[in-house]
Motif scaffolding. Structure first.
Motif, PDB file in Angstrom:
ATOM      1  N   ALA A 177       0.820  -1.217   0.000  1.00 18.95           N
ATOM      2  CA  ALA A 177       0.000   0.000   0.000  1.00 18.95           C
ATOM      3  C   ALA A 177       0.849   1.259   0.000  1.00 18.95           C
ATOM      4  CB  ALA A 177      -0.932  -0.002   1.210  1.00 18.95           C
ATOM      5  N   LYS A 178       2.119   1.153   0.400  1.00 15.47           N
ATOM      6  CA  LYS A 178       2.973   2.332   0.482  1.00 15.47           C
ATOM      7  C   LYS A 178       3.522   2.774  -0.874  1.00 15.47           C
ATOM      8  CE  LYS A 178       3.860   4.325   3.487  1.00 15.47           C
ATOM      9  NZ  LYS A 178       3.144   5.503   4.004  1.00 15.47           N
ATOM     10  N   GLN A 179       3.499   1.886  -1.874  1.00 16.19           N
ATOM     11  CA  GLN A 179       3.904   2.262  -3.235  1.00 16.19           C
ATOM     12  C   GLN A 179       5.315   2.847  -3.305  1.00 16.19           C
ATOM     13  OE1 GLN A 179       1.902   1.885  -6.219  1.00 16.19           O
ATOM     14  NE2 GLN A 179       0.932   0.505  -4.754  1.00 16.19           N
ATOM     15  N   LEU A 180       6.256   2.197  -2.630  1.00 17.42           N
ATOM     16  CA  LEU A 180       7.642   2.645  -2.680  1.00 17.42           C
ATOM     17  C   LEU A 180       8.415   1.831  -3.701  1.00 17.42           C
ATOM     18  CD1 LEU A 180       8.382   3.063   1.137  1.00 17.42           C
ATOM     19  CD2 LEU A 180       7.741   4.835  -0.502  1.00 17.42           C
ATOM     20  N   LEU A 181       9.530   2.363  -4.137  1.00 12.40           N
ATOM     21  CA  LEU A 181      10.361   1.706  -5.144  1.00 12.40           C
ATOM     22  C   LEU A 181      11.284   0.692  -4.482  1.00 12.40           C
ATOM     23  CD1 LEU A 181      11.319   1.825  -8.199  1.00 12.40           C
ATOM     24  CD2 LEU A 181      13.157   3.280  -7.346  1.00 12.40           C
ATOM     25  N   PRO A 182      11.193  -0.592  -4.836  1.00  7.92           N
ATOM     26  CA  PRO A 182      12.132  -1.575  -4.280  1.00  7.92           C
ATOM     27  C   PRO A 182      13.553  -1.264  -4.716  1.00  7.92           C
ATOM     28  CG  PRO A 182      10.265  -2.659  -5.349  1.00  7.92           C
ATOM     29  CD  PRO A 182      10.223  -1.208  -5.746  1.00  7.92           C
ATOM     30  N   VAL A 183      14.517  -1.583  -3.868  1.00  7.58           N
ATOM     31  CA  VAL A 183      15.918  -1.331  -4.202  1.00  7.58           C
ATOM     32  C   VAL A 183      16.296  -2.011  -5.503  1.00  7.58           C
ATOM     33  CG1 VAL A 183      18.290  -1.657  -3.428  1.00  7.58           C
ATOM     34  CG2 VAL A 183      16.519  -1.088  -1.773  1.00  7.58           C
ATOM     35  N   SER A 184      15.894  -3.259  -5.660  1.00  7.50           N
ATOM     36  CA  SER A 184      16.292  -4.031  -6.835  1.00  7.50           C
ATOM     37  C   SER A 184      15.665  -3.508  -8.119  1.00  7.50           C
ATOM     38  CB  SER A 184      15.890  -5.494  -6.648  1.00  7.50           C
ATOM     39  OG  SER A 184      14.492  -5.602  -6.432  1.00  7.50           O
ATOM     40  N   ALA A 185      14.622  -2.668  -7.992  1.00  8.64           N
ATOM     41  CA  ALA A 185      13.948  -2.156  -9.179  1.00  8.64           C
ATOM     42  C   ALA A 185      14.419  -0.760  -9.558  1.00  8.64           C
ATOM     43  CB  ALA A 185      12.435  -2.132  -8.955  1.00  8.64           C
ATOM     44  N   ALA A 186      15.378  -0.232  -8.801  1.00  9.79           N
ATOM     45  CA  ALA A 186      15.823   1.128  -9.052  1.00  9.79           C
ATOM     46  C   ALA A 186      16.392   1.261 -10.461  1.00  9.79           C
ATOM     47  CB  ALA A 186      16.899   1.531  -8.035  1.00  9.79           C
ATOM     48  N   PRO A 187      15.848   2.189 -11.280  1.00 14.45           N
ATOM     49  CA  PRO A 187      16.342   2.348 -12.637  1.00 14.45           C
ATOM     50  C   PRO A 187      17.792   2.815 -12.661  1.00 14.45           C
ATOM     51  CG  PRO A 187      14.853   4.144 -12.050  1.00 14.45           C
ATOM     52  CD  PRO A 187      14.782   3.152 -10.944  1.00 14.45           C
ATOM     53  N   GLY A 188      18.547   2.364 -13.637  1.00 14.00           N
ATOM     54  CA  GLY A 188      19.924   2.803 -13.783  1.00 14.00           C
ATOM     55  C   GLY A 188      20.853   2.220 -12.742  1.00 14.00           C
ATOM     56  N   SER A 189      20.401   1.165 -12.046  1.00 11.11           N
ATOM     57  CA  SER A 189      21.231   0.465 -11.065  1.00 11.11           C
ATOM     58  C   SER A 189      21.868   1.432 -10.079  1.00 11.11           C
ATOM     59  CB  SER A 189      22.314  -0.340 -11.774  1.00 11.11           C
ATOM     60  OG  SER A 189      23.011  -1.155 -10.867  1.00 11.11           O
ATOM     61  N   GLY A 190      21.101   2.387  -9.587  1.00 13.25           N
ATOM     62  CA  GLY A 190      21.586   3.314  -8.573  1.00 13.25           C
ATOM     63  C   GLY A 190      22.080   4.630  -9.126  1.00 13.25           C
ATOM     64  N   THR A 191      22.348   4.709 -10.425  1.00  9.93           N
ATOM     65  CA  THR A 191      22.874   5.944 -10.999  1.00  9.93           C
ATOM     66  C   THR A 191      21.887   7.089 -10.848  1.00  9.93           C
ATOM     67  OG1 THR A 191      24.118   4.671 -12.618  1.00  9.93           O
ATOM     68  CG2 THR A 191      23.809   7.009 -13.066  1.00  9.93           C
ATOM     69  N   SER A 192      20.625   6.844 -11.146  1.00 15.32           N
ATOM     70  CA  SER A 192      19.631   7.904 -11.041  1.00 15.32           C
ATOM     71  C   SER A 192      19.435   8.324  -9.587  1.00 15.32           C
ATOM     72  CB  SER A 192      18.296   7.456 -11.647  1.00 15.32           C
ATOM     73  OG  SER A 192      17.794   6.317 -10.978  1.00 15.32           O
ATOM     74  N   ARG A 193      19.542   7.364  -8.662  1.00 16.15           N
ATOM     75  CA  ARG A 193      19.422   7.699  -7.241  1.00 16.15           C
ATOM     76  C   ARG A 193      20.577   8.588  -6.809  1.00 16.15           C
ATOM     77  NH1 ARG A 193      16.909   5.762  -2.620  1.00 16.15           N
ATOM     78  NH2 ARG A 193      18.074   6.120  -0.705  1.00 16.15           N
ATOM     79  N   GLU A 194      21.765   8.304  -7.298  1.00 12.56           N
ATOM     80  CA  GLU A 194      22.924   9.109  -6.941  1.00 12.56           C
ATOM     81  C   GLU A 194      22.778  10.544  -7.449  1.00 12.56           C
ATOM     82  OE1 GLU A 194      25.884   6.674  -8.671  1.00 12.56           O
ATOM     83  OE2 GLU A 194      25.823   5.186  -7.055  1.00 12.56           O
ATOM     84  N   ARG A 195      22.257  10.676  -8.664  1.00 14.75           N
ATOM     85  CA  ARG A 195      22.016  12.028  -9.189  1.00 14.75           C
ATOM     86  C   ARG A 195      20.983  12.749  -8.342  1.00 14.75           C
ATOM     87  NH1 ARG A 195      22.243   9.487 -14.439  1.00 14.75           N
ATOM     88  NH2 ARG A 195      19.955   9.433 -14.497  1.00 14.75           N
ATOM     89  N   LEU A 196      19.948  12.026  -7.938  1.00 14.63           N
ATOM     90  CA  LEU A 196      18.909  12.633  -7.109  1.00 14.63           C
ATOM     91  C   LEU A 196      19.482  13.081  -5.760  1.00 14.63           C
ATOM     92  CD1 LEU A 196      15.265  11.514  -6.736  1.00 14.63           C
ATOM     93  CD2 LEU A 196      16.616  11.870  -4.671  1.00 14.63           C
TER      94      LEU A 196
END
Length: 330
Positions: A177-196
């Motif tokens: 119900a929380k609709q969060l992004l699973p770690v394993s599903a993160a696009p760009g294998s973490g690259t986009s998260r690092e930019r964010l």
């Protein structure tokens, strides 16, 4: 020819278990036991106590009847954690402000790591587990993180297989119900998260309302844990863009955090933010992204000194993410 650890992991029978010393058993299964206990309890010291108690019991008993050490350890840890969760809930009801799990840098992987779902170590996942009852948490962790069959889980928690299946379904609905992004599903294998993370840090240190607004989801939530100290605790979760934006861009609230050195570190399997003052870790900020992976859905701010001891303080800096020096306030 298989080595002794491989035989033990496969649960090959009484001989392999009976002939191993307690030290060998401990070395083979400590990290596996800890990974279950930490997901169940969210506190490193409590998880370590559960593991030590489990192996102390193993030292006292006759091990000739144990056919599968991995399952035996999982059952022992689960039962101890269920007992600890009951007493922990009453203590947390007296806690000032919100109680959050203890963040860790150490991955705690080991011989059994291949069987674990890595996204079930994420900080957001641990926070979500707090919404479950102790029984739901045990069944969900054993099924989702370690892929145990329902009959095996039933044996561990003392319920029927069909009951465990129902408990798991109920717990999964709560989590999803929380609709969060699973770690394993993160696009760009973490690259986009690092930019964010870079964009967030720049907006935070510059009090950039426009930049921060672009990063927040429609209904973000900010939760803080100050260790039960009212003076440094955000007493209630802040919900909604207006309130969260005001907190993150205020020149009074969280001002000290801008004076601290900000760096990036792997915490609970993801890149997150660490705040230091003269080398001492003062805070950790873990971000949970929405399904798109492009906006921040939840922010978990850990300010409790007693919960920062297992975050890496080696001083190592990633070349891609040097420490950020805050801008002087004009």
């Amino acid at each position: 020819m298989k080595d002794r650890d491989s035989e033990l992991s496969a649960g090959t029978g009484t001989g392999a278990v009976e002939n191993l010393s307690l030290e060998e058993l401990y070395r083979s299964y400590y990290r596996y036991a800890f990974s279950i206990a930490y997901r169940m309890l969210g506190v490193v010291a409590d998880a370590e106590d559960a593991v030590q108690d489990c192996f102390a019991e193993l030292q006292r008993r006759d091990r000739s009847g144990i056919l599968n050490m991995k399952a035996y350890v999982a059952k022992g840890i689960t039962n101890r954690c269920l007992n600890l969760l009951g007493s922990a809930r009453s203590r947390r009801e007296m806690y000032i402000g919100e109680w959050l799990p203890e963040p860790v840098s150490e991955p705690y992987d080991g011989p059994e790591a291949a069987a674990e779902r890595k996204d079930t170590l994420s900080y957001a996942f641990l926070v979500l587990l707090e919404r479950l009852s102790p029984a739901e948490r045990a069944v969900f962790v054993l099924r989702e993180a370690f892929q145990y069959e329902y009959d095996a889980i039933a044996e561990m928690v003392g319920k029927s297989g069909s009951n465990c299946r129902q408990i798991y379904s109920r717990a999964k609905r709560t989590i999803q119900a929380k609709q969060l992004l699973p770690v394993s599903a993160a696009p760009g294998s973490g690259t986009s998260r690092e930019r964010l993370l870079r964009r967030f840090t720049a907006a935070f240190t510059a009090y950039d309302v426009g930049g921060m607004l672009k990063l927040l989801a429609e209904q973000p939530v900010l939760v803080g844990d100050g260790g039960g100290q009212e003076a440094q605790t955000i007493l209630r979760p802040m919900v909604g863009r207006k309130g969260v934006l005001a907190l993150l861009t205020s020149k009074r609230v969280l001002q000290k955090m801008r004076e601290w050195e900000i760096s990036f570190a792997m915490i609970n399997g993801e890149q997150n933010l660490v705040f230091k003052q003269q080398g001492e870790i003062k805070a950790v900020l873990c971000l949970a992204l929405g399904k798109s992976g492009e906006q921040i859905q939840e922010l978990y701010l850990m300010l409790a000194p007693g919960k920062l001891g297992h975050v890496d303080n080696s001083g190592r800096k990633s070349q891609a993410f040097p420490a950020v020096t805050p801008r002087p306030q004009l």
